[in-house]
Write a protein that holds these residues in place. Structure first.
Motif, PDB file in Angstrom:
ATOM      1  N   HIS A 100      -8.583   4.403  -4.999  1.00 37.54           N
ATOM      2  CA  HIS A 100      -8.343   2.997  -5.350  1.00 37.54           C
ATOM      3  C   HIS A 100      -7.168   2.437  -4.532  1.00 37.54           C
ATOM      4  N   GLY A 103      -8.365   1.748  -1.116  1.00 35.23           N
ATOM      5  CA  GLY A 103      -9.211   0.554  -1.121  1.00 35.23           C
ATOM      6  C   GLY A 103      -8.392  -0.720  -1.129  1.00 35.23           C
ATOM      7  N   ALA A 201     -14.611   2.766  -1.211  1.00 38.40           N
ATOM      8  CA  ALA A 201     -13.416   1.947  -1.458  1.00 38.40           C
ATOM      9  C   ALA A 201     -12.955   1.214  -0.207  1.00 38.40           C
TER      10      ALA A 201
END
Length: 211
Positions: A100, A103, A201
């Motif tokens: 995450h 990303g 991501a």
């Protein structure tokens, strides 16, 4: 404790290998390590894209730790740290937070959060339906990575322990050999899923580069 032993062991091995590295006359072990690193870099390129090899350090570290943790339980007197839900959950959370974070770095926090509600080519009107599905999907990845890994390694250790207590010596050997295969496979699956999640991501970054 077992996890700490893995870290100490591979730190010593790394220092030993570093002192013996040679560009002109590489040894067999150095060639083997270089081939393994090359294979991981190739997989990262295939799953993540052109900038995939930049994620090699954390992926290789995670793979080596999980593989060592899985196989440690096959050594008499030692226990596999990955047979503890705390360890597998920690690995899963590390992977989840890392992809995450990457990303957000690749896309920016706004576009990255937006893709949960409106993925590319999806109508914005479907956002109320897509958003909860995407959130549940990403949250379930932590449970999937941790529980599947924990269940496989814990079950394998339990079966070997039961067989060894009932009929010691040679009878547990087939299960130990199977544990060698499944431990390696579980580490590889974890690494591949990490690449897949990471690729998803940072996909927009690669899409932009193509243009």
């Amino acid at each position: 404790v077992m996890a700490g032993l893995i870290v100490v062991f591979w730190t010593i091995v790394s220092l030993f290998l570093r002192s013996r590295l040679s560009v002109d006359n590489p040894g067999k072990l150095q060639i083997l390590v270089e081939d393994a690193i090359g294979a991981l870099q190739s997989m990262l390129h295939d799953y993540v894209g052109n900038k995939g090899p930049r994620y090699l350090p954390i992926l290789a570290s995670m793979f080596v730790f999980i593989l060592s943790g899985n196989l440690m339980g096959l050594i008499p007197g030692l226990m596999a740290p990955t047979s503890s839900i705390n360890v597998t959950l920690g690995c899963a959370l590390t992977t989840w937070v890392f992809y995450h974070y990457q990303g957000i770095r690749a896309q920016g926090i706004g576009p990255y959060l937006m893709h949960f509600a409106a993925p590319p080519a999806a109508p914005l009107a479907l956002a109320p339906i897509i958003l909860p599905i995407e959130l549940i999907s990403h949250l379930s990845r932590v449970m999937s990575l941790s529980l599947r890994h924990f269940g496989n390694i814990f079950g394998e250790e339990l079966v070997i322990l039961i067989l060894a207590s009932l009929v010691p010596f040679f009878v547990p050997l087939p299960m130990m050999f199977l544990g060698l295969l499944t431990g390696t496979l579980q580490a590889l699956i974890f690494a591949i899923l990490t690449m897949v999640y990471l690729g998803g991501a940072v996909a927009v970054e690669h899409h932009d580069e193509a243009h």
